[in-house]
Design an enzyme around this catalytic site. Structure first.
Site, PDB file in Angstrom:
ATOM      1  N   ASP A   1     -74.365  74.448 -43.712  1.00  0.00           N
ATOM      2  CA  ASP A   1     -74.101  75.150 -44.970  1.00  0.00           C
ATOM      3  C   ASP A   1     -72.915  76.114 -44.819  1.00  0.00           C
ATOM      4  OD1 ASP A   1     -74.762  75.892 -47.611  1.00  0.00           O
ATOM      5  OD2 ASP A   1     -75.974  77.581 -46.909  1.00  0.00           O
TER       6      ASP A   1
ATOM      7  N   SER B   1     -81.479  82.583 -55.225  1.00  0.00           N
ATOM      8  CA  SER B   1     -82.479  83.657 -55.094  1.00  0.00           C
ATOM      9  C   SER B   1     -82.486  84.573 -56.301  1.00  0.00           C
ATOM     10  CB  SER B   1     -82.193  84.498 -53.844  1.00  0.00           C
ATOM     11  OG  SER B   1     -82.429  83.743 -52.689  1.00  0.00           O
TER      12      SER B   1
ATOM     13  N   VAL C   1     -81.633  78.165 -51.723  1.00  0.00           N
ATOM     14  CA  VAL C   1     -82.344  79.455 -51.720  1.00  0.00           C
ATOM     15  C   VAL C   1     -82.426  79.984 -50.287  1.00  0.00           C
ATOM     16  CG1 VAL C   1     -84.510  80.646 -52.277  1.00  0.00           C
ATOM     17  CG2 VAL C   1     -83.823  78.639 -53.606  1.00  0.00           C
TER      18      VAL C   1
ATOM     19  N   THR D   1     -82.074  84.165 -49.533  1.00  0.00           N
ATOM     20  CA  THR D   1     -82.472  85.583 -49.557  1.00  0.00           C
ATOM     21  C   THR D   1     -83.918  85.774 -50.041  1.00  0.00           C
ATOM     22  OG1 THR D   1     -80.168  86.148 -50.001  1.00  0.00           O
ATOM     23  CG2 THR D   1     -81.817  87.845 -50.486  1.00  0.00           C
TER      24      THR D   1
HETATM   25  O1  G3H Z   1     -75.965  78.525 -49.350  1.00  0.00           O
HETATM   26  C1  G3H Z   1     -77.014  79.179 -49.466  1.00  0.00           C
HETATM   27  C2  G3H Z   1     -77.409  79.771 -50.720  1.00  0.00           C
HETATM   28  O2  G3H Z   1     -76.392  79.805 -51.633  1.00  0.00           O
HETATM   29  C3  G3H Z   1     -78.378  80.889 -50.660  1.00  0.00           C
HETATM   30  O3  G3H Z   1     -78.058  81.997 -51.502  1.00  0.00           O
HETATM   31  O4  G3H Z   1     -79.345  83.785 -50.348  1.00  0.00           O
HETATM   32  O5  G3H Z   1     -78.514  84.094 -52.642  1.00  0.00           O
HETATM   33  O6  G3H Z   1     -80.362  82.485 -52.203  1.00  0.00           O
HETATM   34  P1  G3H Z   1     -79.144  83.151 -51.678  1.00  0.00           P
HETATM   35 ZN    ZN Z   2     -74.372  79.519 -50.712  1.00  0.00          ZN
END
Ligand code: G3H
Ligand code: ZN
Length: 278
Positions: free
Chosen positions: A82, A207, A227, A229
């Site tokens: 990612d 999130s 998701v 955080t």
């Molecule tokens: O690539 C990972 C996500 O975009 C997670 O984002 O921590 O705001 O849920 P988030």
């Molecule tokens: Zn991201």
């Protein structure tokens, strides 16, 4: 069982359901996501970010462990790199057997982003690895909350045609690392982008989106739902409760076990929420 991300995402897009993609930061995340996938029978994407690799100081240990867990899972799974900005890290991930990568050239000038993304697609497709890329930077990745970024539908279609990516991450109102779930997504824009491009769309920073907001986004045409955080909040909350309840705890398994169980329960709930046909 490991399954190409392209297949999982295409199937979800056809059925107008969401595909949950959750970040593995420690091994307990991977085991929790596998528990949730096994309990629901629904597909799940395990993703390891370049930031998590920096934290561990290496990709191989967490990636190989996650691949082993994902392979053993009775539900369909993908293991995804990612937000990778480093092409050498992408090469290493491909060599380790990862099933897909997100190349994040969103900080580059547009022409450079397109050229670099095209090169990553060539490298990955030659090894049978799928590629996600981002157009129109999602707010907040570096601590700056800017949910005003937007992806233009015609530009998105041209970017997919230019680069050959298998999935496209778009900016539609979400922002990374939110600890409240009150982001407002632009569902009209999601519908317009989904109509303009023929690859599944990815929502980063999920999130910050409520359950109802997520149902609306999936109904409008969003497919892969990232998701992280939110699950860190669940994990850390459970650890805090366990340590607070018994200040004499010493064995780390005694506070990791409830954290893993709490994350597994929340991921199972999210997978069912996303998997409900629109
Ligand atoms: O690539 C990972 C996500 O975009 C997670 O984002 O921590 O705001 O849920 P988030
Ligand atoms: Zn991201």
């Amino acid at each position: 069982m490991l399954t190409p991300l392209r297949e999982l995402a295409r199937d979800a897009r056809t059925r107008r359901v969401g595909l949950g993609a959750f970040n593995v930061i420690h091994l307990e995340h991977a085991t929790a996501f596998a528990d949730a996938a096994a309990a629901t029978g629904l597909p799940v994407v395990f993703q390891i970010s370049e930031n998590a690799v920096k934290y561990h100081g290496a990709l191989a240990p967490l990636c190989l462990a996650t691949l082993a867990i994902a392979r053993d899972c009775p539900a369909p799974t993908a293991v995804h790199l990612d937000h990778a900005e480093d092409v050498d890290l992408i090469r290493e991930a491909v060599d380790l057997g990862i099933t897909s990568v997100m190349y994040d050239g969103s900080k580059l000038p547009d022409a450079e982003n397109r050229a670099a993304t095209r090169a990553v697609v060539e490298l990955c497709h030659a090894a049978g690895v799928d590629v996600e890329a981002e157009l129109g930077e999602v707010g907040g990745k570096n601590g700056v909350h800017d949910p005003s970024a937007r992806t233009d539908p015609a530009d998105a279609a041209a970017f997919v045609a230019d680069t050959g990516v298998d999935l496209l991450a778009v900016a539609v109102g979400s922002s990374h690392a939110m600890t409240t779930r009150d982001a407002r997504l632009d569902e009209g824009l999601i519908r317009a982008i989904a109509a303009a491009v023929d690859v599944p769309l990815v929502l980063h920073g999920s999130s910050g989106v409520s359950d109802a907001g997520m149902r609306g986004a999936i109904a409008a045409g969003m497919t892969k739902i990232n998701v992280s955080t939110h699950l860190n909040k669940v994990f850390t909350g459970a650890v805090r409760d366990a340590l607070g309840a018994d200040p004499a705890l010493v064995d780390s398994r005694a506070w990791l076990r409830p954290a893993r169980a709490a994350v597994a329960a929340e991921v199972a709930r999210l997978l069912r929420l996303y998997g409900e046909p629109s």
